[in-house]
Design an enzyme around this catalytic site. Structure first.
Site, PDB file in Angstrom:
ATOM      1  N   HIS A 188       0.519   1.359 -10.238  1.00  0.00           N
ATOM      2  CA  HIS A 188      -0.549   0.417  -9.693  1.00  0.00           C
ATOM      3  C   HIS A 188      -0.901  -0.955 -10.488  1.00  0.00           C
ATOM      4  O   HIS A 188      -1.565  -0.928 -10.344  1.00  0.00           O
ATOM      5  CB  HIS A 188      -1.375   0.871  -8.906  1.00  0.00           C
ATOM      6  CG  HIS A 188      -2.276   0.094  -8.087  1.00  0.00           C
ATOM      7  ND1 HIS A 188      -2.778   0.839  -6.510  1.00  0.00           N
ATOM      8  CD2 HIS A 188      -2.297  -1.192  -7.525  1.00  0.00           C
ATOM      9  CE1 HIS A 188      -3.061   0.231  -5.624  1.00  0.00           C
ATOM     10  NE2 HIS A 188      -2.828  -0.802  -6.083  1.00  0.00           N
TER      11      HIS A 188
ATOM     12  N   ARG B 180       0.862  -1.312   0.118  1.00  0.00           N
ATOM     13  CA  ARG B 180      -0.424   0.022   0.163  1.00  0.00           C
ATOM     14  C   ARG B 180       0.504   1.749   0.337  1.00  0.00           C
ATOM     15  O   ARG B 180       2.597   1.217   0.473  1.00  0.00           O
ATOM     16  CB  ARG B 180      -0.602  -0.006   1.294  1.00  0.00           C
ATOM     17  CG  ARG B 180      -1.752  -1.370   1.490  1.00  0.00           C
ATOM     18  CD  ARG B 180      -2.573  -1.986   0.000  1.00  0.00           C
ATOM     19  NE  ARG B 180      -3.787  -1.078  -0.133  1.00  0.00           N
ATOM     20  CZ  ARG B 180      -4.270  -1.148  -1.165  1.00  0.00           C
ATOM     21  NH1 ARG B 180      -3.517  -1.495  -2.127  1.00  0.00           N
ATOM     22  NH2 ARG B 180      -5.635   0.070  -1.744  1.00  0.00           N
TER      23      ARG B 180
END
Length: 328
Positions: free
Chosen positions: A292, A244
């Site tokens: 991502h 994250r």
């Protein structure tokens, strides 16, 4: 499968007025209609909708979402379950509009876990085989042989030994790397030296040539990679963050890279996504940024989505429920 079963299932999924709403919530990944069509193929008897044709929103009992819009929960008076698509549930459980009685479930699919492990491996091998150096030599038409690094003499650290982290540790182990793992609580993985607890983190970081961060976002892990822990990283090591974005204090990372601890950072997740064009990370010579993409395909996880919808209608225990207090 018997006719009686189908009638029972039909009653569970349609006769009670329950419906599943698919809303990815952002661009650059699956589209709502694409995912809804796939779910309908797996469960044709189910009432699966998108916001393009939502029908009566009072029918919606389950929401399948990646990024949850601020105003959507208030429009769903009978919402009982938010099914998170993709990794990370921190934005869902922190959403102020989700009532306390609404359950949250995550996915634990194998395919994206393997993809994230392969992503980490790709950047480890990129450095092991001197790919960047050879590419630079080619720009100068220079024949400059460099010895690749040997896996068995290279130590890879994996922060987070859950579903994804354990896949990463096992992949590195199977390719002959010396693998160290770290987690909050004790774990055992054959062939991996496992550490746990805050006291063991910095000593482990100082031993690793590569550090793969694959932790969830919780109160205990946010900014875990801060100025203090970055200072403990082995000089010249590579930090790979596929967990994250908020695991890393990005300002502290830039300062640490300037000092050479670590020597390079590969960031697939950032504190702000998309990363603003003005952010200094884009231009830093020791940073590699990807948008991502480390774990992309849901694969077998779609079966868990449809199974949770069935279980919700049948009032059976749900798969992969999140403890909203713990954050995962």
């Amino acid at each position: 499968m018997t006719e009686r079963y189908w009638l029972t299932k039909e009653k569970q999924l349609k006769g009670t007025g329950m419906a599943l709403l698919v809303n990815i919530g952002h661009d650059g990944w699956y589209k709502d209609d694409e995912l809804a069509q796939e779910l309908r193929r797996q469960m044709p008897e189910a009432d699966i909708r998108t916001l393009d044709a939502p029908g009566d929103l009072a029918d919606i009992t389950m929401l399948a979402v990646s990024a949850l819009a601020a105003d959507l929960p208030a429009k769903l008076p009978n919402l009982a379950l938010v099914q998170k698509l993709g990794a990370g549930v921190e934005t869902i459980i922190a959403h102020p509009a989700i009532a306390p009685e609404v359950q949250v479930a995550r996915l634990k699919p194998l395919e994206p876990a393997r993809e994230i492990a392969q992503y980490c491996l790709a950047y480890v091998l990129h450095a092991q085989r001197n790919i960047a150096a050879h590419a630079e030599s080619q720009t100068r038409a220079a024949w400059e042989p460099l010895a690749p690094k040997q896996n068995h003499k290279t130590r890879v650290g994996v922060l987070g030994l859950g579903h994804i982290g354990s896949q990463t540790a096992l992949l590195m182990r199977d390719l002959g790397f010396d693998v160290l793992g770290w987690s909050r609580s004790a774990k055992e993985i054959p062939g991996v030296t496992c550490h746990h607890g805050s006291a063991t983190l910095k000593p482990m970081l100082g031993q690793c040539d590569y550090v793969c961060a694959i932790l969830p976002s919780t109160a205990q892990t946010r900014a875990l990679i801060n100025a203090e822990s970055l200072a403990a990283i082995k000089p010249g090591a590579t930090l790979i963050n596929a967990g994250r974005g908020d695991l890393v204090d990005e300002a502290a990372l830039i300062a640490a890279l300037d000092r050479g601890t670590p020597g390079h950072a590969v960031l697939d997740v950032l504190c702000s996504e998309p990363l603003p064009a003005s952010d200094p990370l884009w231009q830093h010579p020791k940073v590699t940024i990807t948008p991502h993409v480390s774990g992309w395909h849901l694969g077998d996880a779609l079966g868990d989505v449809t199974e949770n919808f069935r279980r919700l209608g049948a009032k059976e225990p749900l798969l992969h429920l999140v403890d909203r207090q713990r954050g995962y």
